[in-house]
Design a protein around this motif. Structure first.
Motif, mmCIF file in Angstrom:
data_model
loop_
_atom_site.group_PDB
_atom_site.id
_atom_site.type_symbol
_atom_site.label_atom_id
_atom_site.label_comp_id
_atom_site.label_asym_id
_atom_site.label_seq_id
_atom_site.Cartn_x
_atom_site.Cartn_y
_atom_site.Cartn_z
ATOM 1 N N GLY A 1 -4.243 -9.268 -3.021
ATOM 2 C CA GLY A 1 -5.062 -8.575 -4.226
ATOM 3 C C GLY A 1 -6.458 -9.284 -4.505
ATOM 4 N N PRO A 2 -7.383 -8.504 -4.647
ATOM 5 C CA PRO A 2 -8.877 -9.139 -4.962
ATOM 6 C C PRO A 2 -9.036 -10.031 -6.129
ATOM 7 N N GLY A 3 -9.877 -10.743 -6.415
ATOM 8 C CA GLY A 3 -10.162 -11.419 -7.594
ATOM 9 C C GLY A 3 -10.015 -12.823 -7.481
ATOM 10 N N LEU A 4 -9.991 -13.599 -8.605
ATOM 11 C CA LEU A 4 -10.196 -15.081 -8.795
ATOM 12 C C LEU A 4 -8.572 -15.566 -8.442
ATOM 13 N N GLY A 5 -7.831 -14.584 -8.395
ATOM 14 C CA GLY A 5 -6.372 -15.054 -7.930
ATOM 15 C C GLY A 5 -6.173 -15.676 -6.470
ATOM 16 N N LYS A 6 -7.322 -15.412 -5.593
ATOM 17 C CA LYS A 6 -7.187 -15.947 -4.289
ATOM 18 C C LYS A 6 -7.715 -17.169 -3.981
ATOM 19 N N PRO A 7 -8.621 -17.634 -4.724
ATOM 20 C CA PRO A 7 -9.118 -19.083 -4.670
ATOM 21 C C PRO A 7 -8.166 -20.031 -5.377
ATOM 22 N N VAL A 8 -7.778 -19.566 -6.501
ATOM 23 C CA VAL A 8 -6.385 -20.128 -7.146
ATOM 24 C C VAL A 8 -5.325 -20.520 -6.238
ATOM 25 N N LEU A 9 -4.921 -19.428 -5.772
ATOM 26 C CA LEU A 9 -3.576 -19.497 -4.719
ATOM 27 C C LEU A 9 -3.964 -20.393 -3.549
ATOM 28 N N GLN A 10 -5.123 -20.298 -2.739
ATOM 29 C CA GLN A 10 -5.464 -21.070 -1.752
ATOM 30 C C GLN A 10 -5.432 -22.615 -2.027
ATOM 31 N N LEU B 1 -4.481 -10.308 -16.525
ATOM 32 C CA LEU B 1 -5.353 -11.437 -16.139
ATOM 33 C C LEU B 1 -4.456 -12.429 -15.618
ATOM 34 N N SER B 2 -3.199 -12.635 -16.453
ATOM 35 C CA SER B 2 -2.100 -13.558 -15.853
ATOM 36 C C SER B 2 -1.358 -13.382 -14.375
ATOM 37 N N MET B 3 -1.503 -12.013 -14.196
ATOM 38 C CA MET B 3 -1.088 -11.679 -12.800
ATOM 39 C C MET B 3 -2.125 -11.985 -11.856
ATOM 40 N N ALA B 4 -3.345 -12.546 -11.855
ATOM 41 C CA ALA B 4 -4.390 -12.648 -10.956
ATOM 42 C C ALA B 4 -3.863 -13.619 -9.773
ATOM 43 N N THR B 5 -3.152 -14.454 -10.072
ATOM 44 C CA THR B 5 -2.691 -15.356 -8.722
ATOM 45 C C THR B 5 -1.533 -14.622 -8.159
ATOM 46 N N ILE B 6 -0.601 -14.162 -8.704
ATOM 47 C CA ILE B 6 0.548 -13.484 -8.226
ATOM 48 C C ILE B 6 0.057 -12.348 -7.281
ATOM 49 N N ALA B 7 -0.925 -11.296 -7.823
ATOM 50 C CA ALA B 7 -1.625 -10.114 -7.013
ATOM 51 C C ALA B 7 -2.125 -10.741 -5.745
ATOM 52 N N ALA B 8 -2.560 -11.992 -5.795
ATOM 53 C CA ALA B 8 -3.274 -12.634 -4.678
ATOM 54 C C ALA B 8 -2.001 -12.624 -3.176
ATOM 55 N N TYR B 9 -0.768 -12.798 -3.834
ATOM 56 C CA TYR B 9 0.209 -12.467 -2.657
ATOM 57 C C TYR B 9 0.458 -11.349 -1.976
ATOM 58 N N VAL B 10 -0.113 -10.132 -2.440
ATOM 59 C CA VAL B 10 -0.137 -8.909 -1.581
ATOM 60 C C VAL B 10 -1.852 -8.618 -1.495
#
Length: 682
Positions: free
Chosen positions: A300-309, A289-298
């Protein structure tokens, strides 16, 4: 002399008449270490700033150019290389699995305007599973968690993150458990597997994102692979530790009964290591789960995208809400897996309550869940979560609170930063980075020998040679100073809070959810309050690393101290020891293995944050890696920095492990000095 006298056996020696025990005078390793540091500092004053191997940021060495050439060769061979074609086929499989689950519960499955199973059906099924594998409290927790995903407006993103997490964790368990068994059963396998795990866990995520994109592509495939790489080591390390920690007496008893290796493993070792294995599974889920934001750089779908934006906009509230939902998801999964394990163990011992009544309850609730699934397929309100203003309202409140904190606590945080920087960070960095490279290497080697003897000296020589070879010695020493300070603070927190949790169950109940929260918040989220309170720089990077690394270390120490035998503690109390003596002479020494593991995990988590710290002025190797990812012409420098970070991690880890092993050997040797006067050497 009579015959009776001749036949009489010699009398046993009276221990009270023995001469005083003369222990050899051995200089404490701490005095030796102090001597090394003093000599190092004197030479540093003489040679400061000479041969530090500092290089301009944009300078490219031949080695860095060769690394960049390797990347170009991989790109050129994408359509012809069998290896790359195989990895792309694996990536396509991950994409297909994700798409199937996504259309099932997350996104519209056209021509159907909604998913095959709407939010009500998904929530009902998840709640029923929580009830079936755990209890009513877990079922309520699961239901509230799923409702919160929709209530704050992130239902689809939350479901996508769950899918990526479950796929990655499932593959991690399939791969990790056999490797954990192999590691615990074979000393030959343990060393190479441990080195591989160090590589996987300490290699900065930005470094392996680019190779993952090259070999597996972007999107769900890249997200699953990078999550898998980061989440796999905890299950292997912790499960192997649990299996190895099973009492040798118990193992010998099973051997004497004629059990085979597999019978002993599945009937004795794994059941007795169940609690530790569950901790490893929990850590794997948290890491995923802690990789959610970093996966957004490639992509990656999920809650990481809105966090990164939101982070790109420096929107604390916008990052907080989806980050909070990641935490909710983590707590839900953590509590569910733990409760399921406890129930399974209770049932195995003949407990679990009235089974007939439980089956009736599960049957009735199962029918209700199926009805909810049917309703979610045919009723719009049950298929798509109604829109609410809860998310935007909470974002506004968080932004207002953040502004208030920044305005009112800026002077206090600045004072803390200045004190730590001037009294700890700057002197340590000067000693490491401004010493001639040969002096710094000699000092590190001497300290490695003092604490770990040859077991630490050999890997330290190899790692230092590698750091020198990759042409980033000066940056490596700056990073090493940051890592040492952060790891030291993490271990102080781990020992203090871990012992407190182990000795006070109420404290454990209060702190464990907070630790779970701190462990699973996406790493980038830490940077916003750290930068706001402490301004960009090394200190903000260190604070973020401490918050990220401390939870896992604290929980491991707490579990290790809690596992100390109650009979041993009672025996020590019967001798009249004080609370402090009980902690320092009994609990901490007997939890040595867990403490060493905590230090290892804390160190690796700190190193994992080094690159992220480079985004907020942490500098050194972290900045080198970020530069390599953001600029294709600097890819070689970034790769060299990533490898250097791995070498730093392995070096510090081996020194800590060897130091613990030497302490253990000293403890055993001290007990054999005089059988009639067994005591521990101070």
């Amino acid at each position: 002399m009579t015959t009776a006298t001749l036949d009489r056996p010699p009398a046993a020696p009276d221990p009270s008449q023995e001469p005083p025990l003369r222990e050899p005078r051995v200089i404490s390793k701490w005095w030796l270490a102090l001597g090394v540091v003093v000599v190092w500092y004197v030479l540093f004053l003489l040679f400061e700033g000479v041969d530090t191997l500092a290089r301009p940021i944009r300078e490219q060495t031949d080695l860095m150019l060769n690394l960049a050439g390797f990347r170009d060769d991989v790109i050129a061979g994408r359509d012809t290389s069998p290896v790359i074609q195989l990895t792309y086929a694996i990536g396509a499989t991950f994409n297909d699995v994700f798409d199937w689950f996504s259309h099932l519960i997350s996104v519209p499955d056209y021509p159907r305007p909604v998913p095959q199973i709407g939010w009500l059906g998904v929530t009902a099924i998840a709640t029923w599973i929580g009830l079936a594998i755990a209890n009513v409290r877990i079922a309520v927790l699961v239901a509230l968690s799923f409702v919160s995903f929709g209530l704050f407006g992130y239902w689809s993103d939350a479901m996508d993150l769950l899918i990526v997490t479950f796929v990655a964790v499932a593959v991690a368990v399939i791969i990790g458990m056999p490797l954990a068994i192999w590691t615990a059963s074979s000393s030959r396998a343990e060393k190479p597997i441990t080195v591989l795990l160090d590589l996987m866990q300490t290699l900065p995520t930005f470094v392996y994102l680019l190779p993952i994109v090259l070999f597996f592509g972007i999107g769900p495939a890249g997200a699953v692979v990078c999550t898998l790489i980061y989440a796999l080591p905890p299950i292997i390390r912790i499960a192997a530790y649990g299996i190895k920690s099973v009492s040798p007496t118990t193992v010998e008893a099973t051997d004497s009964a004629g059990q085979t290796f597999w019978q002993r493993l599945f009937k004795v070792q794994i059941p007795m290591a169940r609690a530790t294995i569950v901790v490893g599974l929990n850590q794997t889920i948290m890491a995923a789960l802690s990789m959610a934001t970093i996966a957004a750089y490639v992509d990656g779908p999920g809650l990481g995208k809105p966090v990164l934006q939101a982070l790109i906009r420096t929107d604390i509230g916008g990052a907080f809400v989806p980050g909070m939902l990641i935490v909710v998801m983590a707590v839900m999964l953590d509590r569910t897996t733990t409760a399921a394990s406890q129930r399974a163990e209770k049932v195995a011992r003949g407990g679990g309550g009235d089974r007939r009544m439980r089956w009736i309850v599960l049957g009735v609730t199962g029918v209700a869940a199926l009805v909810a699934v049917w309703m979610s397929r045919y009723f719009p309100w049950a298929a798509e979560f109604p829109e609410t203003d809860a998310g935007p309202w909470l974002e506004d409140r968080v932004n207002e609170f953040a502004d208030w904190v920044i305005n009112n606590f800026d002077s206090a945080t600045g004072a803390v930063k200045d004190q730590v920087t001037t009294k700890v960070l700057d002197p340590l960095q000067s000693l490491l980075a401004e010493s001639p490279w040969w002096l710094a290497a000699a000092g590190i080697l001497a300290l490695a020998w003092v604490f770990g003897r040859n077991k630490a000296l050999v890997p330290t020589v190899i790692c230092l040679a590698g750091i020198w070879f990759f042409d980033l010695w000066h940056d490596a020493m700056i990073t090493l100073s940051m890592v040492l300070v952060a790891t030291a603070i993490v271990m102080v927190l781990a020992l203090v809070l871990g012992v407190w949790m182990a000795r006070r169950p109420r404290v454990d109940v209060v702190l464990r959810p907070i630790l779970d929260t701190g462990q699973v918040i996406p790493p980038f989220v830490y940077l916003i309050p750290a930068v706001a309170l402490f301004l960009p720089g090394r200190f903000a990077a260190i604070i973020a690393a401490i918050i990220y690394a401390a939870p896992v270390a604290i929980k491991l120490v707490a579990d290790g101290v809690k596992a100390v035998s109650p009979s041993t503690i009672e025996a020590s109390r019967s001798t009249g020891v004080t609370t402090w003596q009980e902690i320092t002479k009994v609990q901490i020494p007997m939890a040595r293995g867990s403490i060493v593991l905590a230090a290892n995990q804390g160190l690796l988590y700190v190193l994992a944050m080094v690159v992220i710290g480079g985004l907020v002025g942490g500098g050194a190797l972290g900045y080198d890696v970020v530069l390599g990812v953001s600029r294709s012409e600097e890819w070689g420098r970034g790769a060299a920095a990533g490898i250097t970070i791995v070498l730093l991690g392995i070096m510090i880890d081996r020194i800590m492990r060897a130091a613990a092993a030497v302490d253990k050997e000293t403890f055993r040797a001290a007990k054999k000095i005089n059988p009639t006067r067994r005591r521990i050497m101070a």
